[in-house]
Design a protein around this motif. Structure first.
Motif, PDB file in Angstrom:
ATOM      1  N   HIS A  49       0.828  -1.214   0.000  1.00  0.00           N
ATOM      2  CA  HIS A  49       0.000   0.000   0.000  1.00  0.00           C
ATOM      3  C   HIS A  49       0.860   1.261   0.000  1.00  0.00           C
ATOM      4  N   THR A  50       1.916   1.257   0.797  1.00  0.00           N
ATOM      5  CA  THR A  50       2.816   2.414   0.850  1.00  0.00           C
ATOM      6  C   THR A  50       3.472   2.652  -0.506  1.00  0.00           C
ATOM      7  N   LEU A  51       3.928   1.574  -1.135  1.00  0.00           N
ATOM      8  CA  LEU A  51       4.577   1.697  -2.446  1.00  0.00           C
ATOM      9  C   LEU A  51       3.606   2.196  -3.500  1.00  0.00           C
ATOM     10  N   ARG A  52       2.380   1.681  -3.482  1.00  0.00           N
ATOM     11  CA  ARG A  52       1.374   2.160  -4.438  1.00  0.00           C
ATOM     12  C   ARG A  52       1.074   3.635  -4.207  1.00  0.00           C
ATOM     13  N   GLY A  53       1.011   4.036  -2.952  1.00  0.00           N
ATOM     14  CA  GLY A  53       0.755   5.436  -2.641  1.00  0.00           C
ATOM     15  C   GLY A  53       1.873   6.346  -3.112  1.00  0.00           C
ATOM     16  N   LYS A  54       3.094   5.876  -2.970  1.00  0.00           N
ATOM     17  CA  LYS A  54       4.250   6.689  -3.352  1.00  0.00           C
ATOM     18  C   LYS A  54       4.411   6.792  -4.869  1.00  0.00           C
ATOM     19  N   TYR A  55       4.216   5.673  -5.572  1.00  0.00           N
ATOM     20  CA  TYR A  55       4.525   5.635  -6.999  1.00  0.00           C
ATOM     21  C   TYR A  55       3.300   5.685  -7.909  1.00  0.00           C
ATOM     22  N   GLY A  56       2.127   5.429  -7.365  1.00  0.00           N
ATOM     23  CA  GLY A  56       0.918   5.452  -8.197  1.00  0.00           C
ATOM     24  C   GLY A  56       1.028   4.524  -9.380  1.00  0.00           C
ATOM     25  N   ASP A  57       0.621   5.005 -10.549  1.00  0.00           N
ATOM     26  CA  ASP A  57       0.606   4.151 -11.738  1.00  0.00           C
ATOM     27  C   ASP A  57       1.986   3.974 -12.373  1.00  0.00           C
ATOM     28  N   ARG A  58       3.012   4.539 -11.755  1.00  0.00           N
ATOM     29  CA  ARG A  58       4.373   4.320 -12.255  1.00  0.00           C
ATOM     30  C   ARG A  58       4.944   2.984 -11.773  1.00  0.00           C
ATOM     31  N   LEU A  59       4.246   2.344 -10.808  1.00  0.00           N
ATOM     32  CA  LEU A  59       4.661   1.047 -10.282  1.00  0.00           C
ATOM     33  C   LEU A  59       3.508   0.068 -10.460  1.00  0.00           C
ATOM     34  N   ASP A  60       3.745  -0.976 -11.230  1.00  0.00           N
ATOM     35  CA  ASP A  60       2.745  -2.010 -11.477  1.00  0.00           C
ATOM     36  C   ASP A  60       3.041  -3.182 -10.545  1.00  0.00           C
ATOM     37  N   VAL A  61       2.244  -3.312  -9.474  1.00  0.00           N
ATOM     38  CA  VAL A  61       2.428  -4.406  -8.520  1.00  0.00           C
ATOM     39  C   VAL A  61       1.612  -5.597  -9.013  1.00  0.00           C
ATOM     40  N   GLN A  62       2.303  -6.692  -9.277  1.00  0.00           N
ATOM     41  CA  GLN A  62       1.658  -7.888  -9.804  1.00  0.00           C
ATOM     42  C   GLN A  62       1.720  -9.008  -8.776  1.00  0.00           C
ATOM     43  N   LEU A  63       0.567  -9.581  -8.477  1.00  0.00           N
ATOM     44  CA  LEU A  63       0.494 -10.720  -7.572  1.00  0.00           C
ATOM     45  C   LEU A  63       0.942 -11.965  -8.317  1.00  0.00           C
ATOM     46  N   ARG A  64       1.914 -12.646  -7.750  1.00  0.00           N
ATOM     47  CA  ARG A  64       2.377 -13.928  -8.285  1.00  0.00           C
ATOM     48  C   ARG A  64       2.170 -14.961  -7.189  1.00  0.00           C
ATOM     49  N   HIS A  65       1.756 -16.143  -7.592  1.00  0.00           N
ATOM     50  CA  HIS A  65       1.384 -17.180  -6.629  1.00  0.00           C
ATOM     51  C   HIS A  65       2.554 -18.103  -6.318  1.00  0.00           C
ATOM     52  N   PHE A  66       2.788 -18.273  -5.026  1.00  0.00           N
ATOM     53  CA  PHE A  66       3.781 -19.241  -4.582  1.00  0.00           C
ATOM     54  C   PHE A  66       3.248 -19.930  -3.324  1.00  0.00           C
ATOM     55  N   PRO A  67       2.223 -20.798  -3.520  1.00  0.00           N
ATOM     56  CA  PRO A  67       1.647 -21.494  -2.374  1.00  0.00           C
ATOM     57  C   PRO A  67       2.679 -22.442  -1.757  1.00  0.00           C
ATOM     58  N   LEU A  68       2.872 -22.307  -0.472  1.00  0.00           N
ATOM     59  CA  LEU A  68       3.850 -23.128   0.233  1.00  0.00           C
ATOM     60  C   LEU A  68       3.218 -24.451   0.658  1.00  0.00           C
ATOM     61  N   PRO A  69       3.963 -25.551   0.556  1.00  0.00           N
ATOM     62  CA  PRO A  69       3.409 -26.865   0.908  1.00  0.00           C
ATOM     63  C   PRO A  69       2.877 -26.943   2.346  1.00  0.00           C
ATOM     64  N   ALA A  97     -10.339 -12.733 -12.688  1.00  0.00           N
ATOM     65  CA  ALA A  97     -11.208 -12.904 -13.856  1.00  0.00           C
ATOM     66  C   ALA A  97     -12.521 -12.137 -13.678  1.00  0.00           C
ATOM     67  N   GLN A  98     -12.964 -11.996 -12.430  1.00  0.00           N
ATOM     68  CA  GLN A  98     -14.199 -11.273 -12.146  1.00  0.00           C
ATOM     69  C   GLN A  98     -13.950  -9.791 -11.830  1.00  0.00           C
ATOM     70  N   GLY A  99     -12.694  -9.343 -11.933  1.00  0.00           N
ATOM     71  CA  GLY A  99     -12.391  -7.922 -11.816  1.00  0.00           C
ATOM     72  C   GLY A  99     -12.043  -7.386 -10.447  1.00  0.00           C
ATOM     73  N   LYS A 100     -11.832  -8.272  -9.462  1.00  0.00           N
ATOM     74  CA  LYS A 100     -11.497  -7.803  -8.114  1.00  0.00           C
ATOM     75  C   LYS A 100     -10.379  -8.642  -7.493  1.00  0.00           C
ATOM     76  N   GLY A 101      -9.348  -8.883  -8.264  1.00  0.00           N
ATOM     77  CA  GLY A 101      -8.268  -9.753  -7.813  1.00  0.00           C
ATOM     78  C   GLY A 101      -7.538  -9.282  -6.576  1.00  0.00           C
ATOM     79  N   TRP A 102      -7.037  -8.040  -6.604  1.00  0.00           N
ATOM     80  CA  TRP A 102      -6.290  -7.555  -5.447  1.00  0.00           C
ATOM     81  C   TRP A 102      -7.193  -7.394  -4.229  1.00  0.00           C
ATOM     82  N   ALA A 103      -8.406  -6.930  -4.432  1.00  0.00           N
ATOM     83  CA  ALA A 103      -9.337  -6.792  -3.300  1.00  0.00           C
ATOM     84  C   ALA A 103      -9.579  -8.159  -2.660  1.00  0.00           C
ATOM     85  N   TYR A 104      -9.730  -9.173  -3.473  1.00  0.00           N
ATOM     86  CA  TYR A 104      -9.938 -10.529  -2.965  1.00  0.00           C
ATOM     87  C   TYR A 104      -8.699 -11.016  -2.210  1.00  0.00           C
ATOM     88  N   ALA A 105      -7.525 -10.859  -2.813  1.00  0.00           N
ATOM     89  CA  ALA A 105      -6.289 -11.317  -2.170  1.00  0.00           C
ATOM     90  C   ALA A 105      -6.104 -10.640  -0.812  1.00  0.00           C
TER      91      ALA A 105
END
Length: 171
Positions: free
Chosen positions: A33-53, A70-78
């Motif tokens: 959240h801090t990084l998004r606030g600081k950089y706005g649309d200049r920083l694209d934060v992408q969620l990548r999955h690494f489920p631990l065993p 797929a339903q348009g609310k990925g980050w909100a869901y995560a």
């Protein structure tokens, strides 16, 4: 002569390798959240999955997050799911559907997606790429080709991400 139609520079990509049942990843959201606030649309934060065993429901959670994207609310869901990591550990997959319904998403479609496995390939691809990048714990970040491992300690990670982002954005 100047060309006023030149496209703006592409944003810097920050890959956030998360396990959606990981309490440390929930804590890492403050940095995101801090990084998004600081950089706005200049920083694209992408969620990548690494489920631990060790986290029994993390793989299903990653698939559910893909359905949320797929339903348009990925980050909100995560984010909502990460806030319920203990509940997910205790109660399992019903929590995935509750979070979806709470966000106004189609929970029936979530249930169907988990049964038919439509997002398995996306999660498997992330996991394979993470292994190739030597991701061993979560949260881990990749920015500008550098892997920053927060699996043992998140101390100083945000400052390091900011240093790299500032350098990349200045180029």
């Amino acid at each position: 002569m100047t060309d006023s139609t030149t496209a703006p520079a592409s944003p810097v990509v920050l890959e956030a390798w998360f396990d959606l049942q990981c309490p440390d990843c929930f804590q890492a959201l403050d940095d995101v959240h801090t990084l998004r606030g600081k950089y706005g649309d200049r920083l694209d934060v992408q969620l990548r999955h690494f489920p631990l065993p060790k986290n029994k429901h993390a793989y299903a959670a990653a698939q559910a997050a893909e359905e949320a994207f797929a339903q348009g609310k990925g980050w909100a869901y995560a984010e909502a799911l990460l806030a319920r990591t203990a509940d997910l550990a205790d109660r399992g997959e019903p929590v995935l559907l509750e979070v979806a319904a709470g966000l106004g998403l189609d929970a029936e479609e979530f249930d169907t997606a988990l049964v038919d496995g439509r997002h398995l390939l996306a999660v498997d691809a992330d996991q394979a790429e993470g292994q190739a990048l030597k991701v061993t714990g979560t949260p881990t970040y990749v920015i500008g080709g550098e892997r920053l491992d927060g699996g043992k300690s998140q101390e100083g990670l945000r400052a390091r991400i900011e240093e790299i982002a500032d350098r990349l954005l200045a180029d």
